[in-house]
Scaffold this active site. Structure first.
Site, PDB file in Angstrom:
ATOM      1  N   GLU A 130       0.808  -1.217   0.000  1.00 27.06           N
ATOM      2  CA  GLU A 130       0.000   0.000   0.000  1.00 27.06           C
ATOM      3  C   GLU A 130       0.847   1.274   0.000  1.00 27.06           C
ATOM      4  O   GLU A 130       0.372   2.363   0.301  1.00 27.06           O
ATOM      5  CB  GLU A 130      -0.944  -0.008   1.200  1.00 27.06           C
ATOM      6  CG  GLU A 130      -1.887  -1.206   1.224  1.00 27.06           C
ATOM      7  CD  GLU A 130      -3.124  -1.036   0.361  1.00 27.06           C
ATOM      8  OE1 GLU A 130      -3.680   0.072   0.317  1.00 27.06           O
ATOM      9  OE2 GLU A 130      -3.548  -2.031  -0.271  1.00 27.06           O
TER      10      GLU A 130
ATOM     11  N   CYS B  31      -2.798  11.404   3.592  1.00 27.74           N
ATOM     12  CA  CYS B  31      -3.145  10.572   2.428  1.00 27.74           C
ATOM     13  C   CYS B  31      -2.882  11.303   1.124  1.00 27.74           C
ATOM     14  O   CYS B  31      -2.556  10.687   0.109  1.00 27.74           O
ATOM     15  CB  CYS B  31      -4.618  10.172   2.482  1.00 27.74           C
ATOM     16  SG  CYS B  31      -5.016   8.892   3.683  1.00 27.74           S
TER      17      CYS B  31
ATOM     18  N   HIS C 153      -4.525   1.768   7.415  1.00 31.03           N
ATOM     19  CA  HIS C 153      -3.116   2.026   7.122  1.00 31.03           C
ATOM     20  C   HIS C 153      -2.435   2.559   8.374  1.00 31.03           C
ATOM     21  O   HIS C 153      -3.081   3.154   9.245  1.00 31.03           O
ATOM     22  CB  HIS C 153      -2.951   3.078   6.015  1.00 31.03           C
ATOM     23  CG  HIS C 153      -3.327   2.610   4.660  1.00 31.03           C
ATOM     24  ND1 HIS C 153      -4.013   3.404   3.764  1.00 31.03           N
ATOM     25  CD2 HIS C 153      -3.123   1.433   4.027  1.00 31.03           C
ATOM     26  CE1 HIS C 153      -4.213   2.732   2.637  1.00 31.03           C
ATOM     27  NE2 HIS C 153      -3.686   1.537   2.781  1.00 31.03           N
TER      28      HIS C 153
END
Length: 448
Positions: free
Chosen positions: A174, A371, A250
């Site tokens: 990721e 993000c 995450h």
């Protein structure tokens, strides 16, 4: 030689919508099917970029993806003209059309993992595009991501690019959302911190029971090998599976690091004391003084952290050695989180100031300030070798704002995704964007 941490923020794409595609992401699922405002989303992101640039931070921009992804739909058996592909997908498999329209590439913390030249074996900055294999709508991003990064960082003397890892669950990757780098100075050797949710091959590591663990230990180890990192310059840590099951999909939802500082929640990791000792010892060997700031669960619960995105913030180094924390408006709206932040900044520690930004459109879809940016540490020579078209300046901000105002809709619902005109609007906008950012041909419609 001076070195910098450059934040390359993702430019929100024209098809920004609330598809609720990310199982395990509380905000994404809770706002599913609401109407979105792509224009507002893009302008909010650009406003943050402009503000950080005005504060003296190095700032860049990373282009969005072509959406709807007609190529992906064709691979799934839809045929005919582009318009017919979209119309057929809307009629026969609307969830697939929604997935092909996702603007999730805006969250470029997932675009790749980046290791600076001071850490790598060959002295170049290394990029590995993330396969994002856990979610279909994100797994289709990496081919275009690789082309865009290649156009931004094209000088092979300074930059090395690696293809995404094999697209299988064992190597779920990721990107930088699960990677942090600690260092004394950005141009000096540091310690790269890889956080994983599970191991694919070693059942000694516990796994979450409700939501998927998206990053594997094996993927993190593979990226470290590809980048030529030294064992003494790498630390691996496991995310607490219990917090994954509470919506911490995450590591950057529960911890953020920069320079010599790790800002994290008490429940973020397993074997926390062991991990902190390893980080401290390895950073000390390269001249660093590791510091940790633990947020106790008694002050901020995991639920408060997830809902406010306290840790999905940007931790930035200021010239006087102190740090600035960039948080979303939701932190100010949460009484417990805001009270903690006020006490933090008045305590005399490294984090001295908090700045609040309105990123509601991104937040409602599950992504905050952290993000939205990919961090790349560069020395002066490497920064000069970056495609200048993607470095934020006042004129570029003006051009991108005008571009958004010209091409973006101010309302988008799921039914709008079935309109073939949306694809034409997106392609027209992106064709113009590649000229503004001097990227060349990076999108499938420009290449095929």
């Amino acid at each position: 030689m001076k070195s910098y941490e450059v934040n390359f923020d993702g430019l929100v794409g024209p098809t920004h919508n609330y598809g609720g595609l990310s199982y395990g992401n509380v905000a994404s699922q809770s706002n599913s099917q609401q109407s979105s405002n792509p224009k507002e989303a893009a302008l909010q992101g650009l406003a943050k970029m402009k503000a950080l640039m005005a504060m003296g931070f190095q700032q860049g921009v990373l282009a969005p993806q072509e959406r709807p992804d007609v190529v992906a739909l064709r691979r799934l058996g839809f045929s005919g003209t582009d318009a017919q592909v979209i119309e057929r997908a809307a009629k026969e498999a609307m969830p697939l059309l929604v997935a092909s329209c996702s603007a999730s590439s805006m969250w470029v913390a997932n675009a790749a993992t980046v290791s600076p030249s001071a850490d790598t074996g060959d002295g170049r900055v290394h990029f590995t595009a993330a396969n994002l294999n856990c979610k279909y709508h994100r797994s289709i991003e990496h081919p275009t991501t690789s082309r865009v990064l290649g156009a931004m960082f094209a000088n092979q003397q300074h930059f090395a690019h690696h293809a995404a890892l094999p697209a299988v669950a064992q190597f779920g990757d990721e990107g930088a959302a699960n990677h942090t780098r600690f260092c004394r100075e950005y141009g000096e050797a540091g310690v790269e911190f890889f956080v994983f949710g599970r191991s694919a091959f070693d059942n000694r590591f516990p796994a979450p029971q409700k939501y998927p663990a998206r990053q594997t230990l094996e993927a993190s180890q593979a990226v470290a090998r590809l980048h030529g990192l030294r064992d003494e310059g790498v630390v691996y840590a496991q995310q607490n599976p219990n917090v994954i099951d509470q919506g911490v999909f995450h590591n950057d939802v529960i911890a953020v690091g920069n320079g010599e500082v790790l800002f994290y929640h008490e429940d973020a990791f397993l074997e926390t004391d062991k991990m902190l000792a390893e980080l401290q010892g390895k950073l000390a060997k390269v001249g660093g003084n590791f510091q940790s700031v633990c947020v106790p669960r008694s002050a901020v619960s995991v639920d408060d952290a997830v809902r406010s995105y306290l840790f999905n913030s940007q931790l930035l180094s200021r010239p006087d050695g102190s740090m600035l924390l960039i948080v979303p408006q939701e932190c100010q709206a949460n009484e417990r989180v805001w009270a903690y932040l006020q006490s933090l900044t008045s305590s005399g520690g490294m984090i001295r100031e908090v700045k609040v930004f309105d990123l509601k459109q991104s937040m409602q879809n599950g992504g905050g300030p952290a993000c939205l940016r990919l961090r790349v540490a560069l020395n002066e020579t490497e920064l000069a070798a970056v495609n200048p078209g993607v470095i934020m300046t006042a004129p570029l901000y003006g051009s991108l704002t005008a571009w958004v105002e010209k091409h973006y809709r101010d309302r988008l619902s799921e039914t709008d995704l079935a309109d073939p005109q949306l694809l034409l609007e997106c392609r027209t906008a992106l064709d113009e964007l590649t000229q503004i950012l001097k990227l060349g041909a990076v999108y499938p419609f420009q290449i095929n």
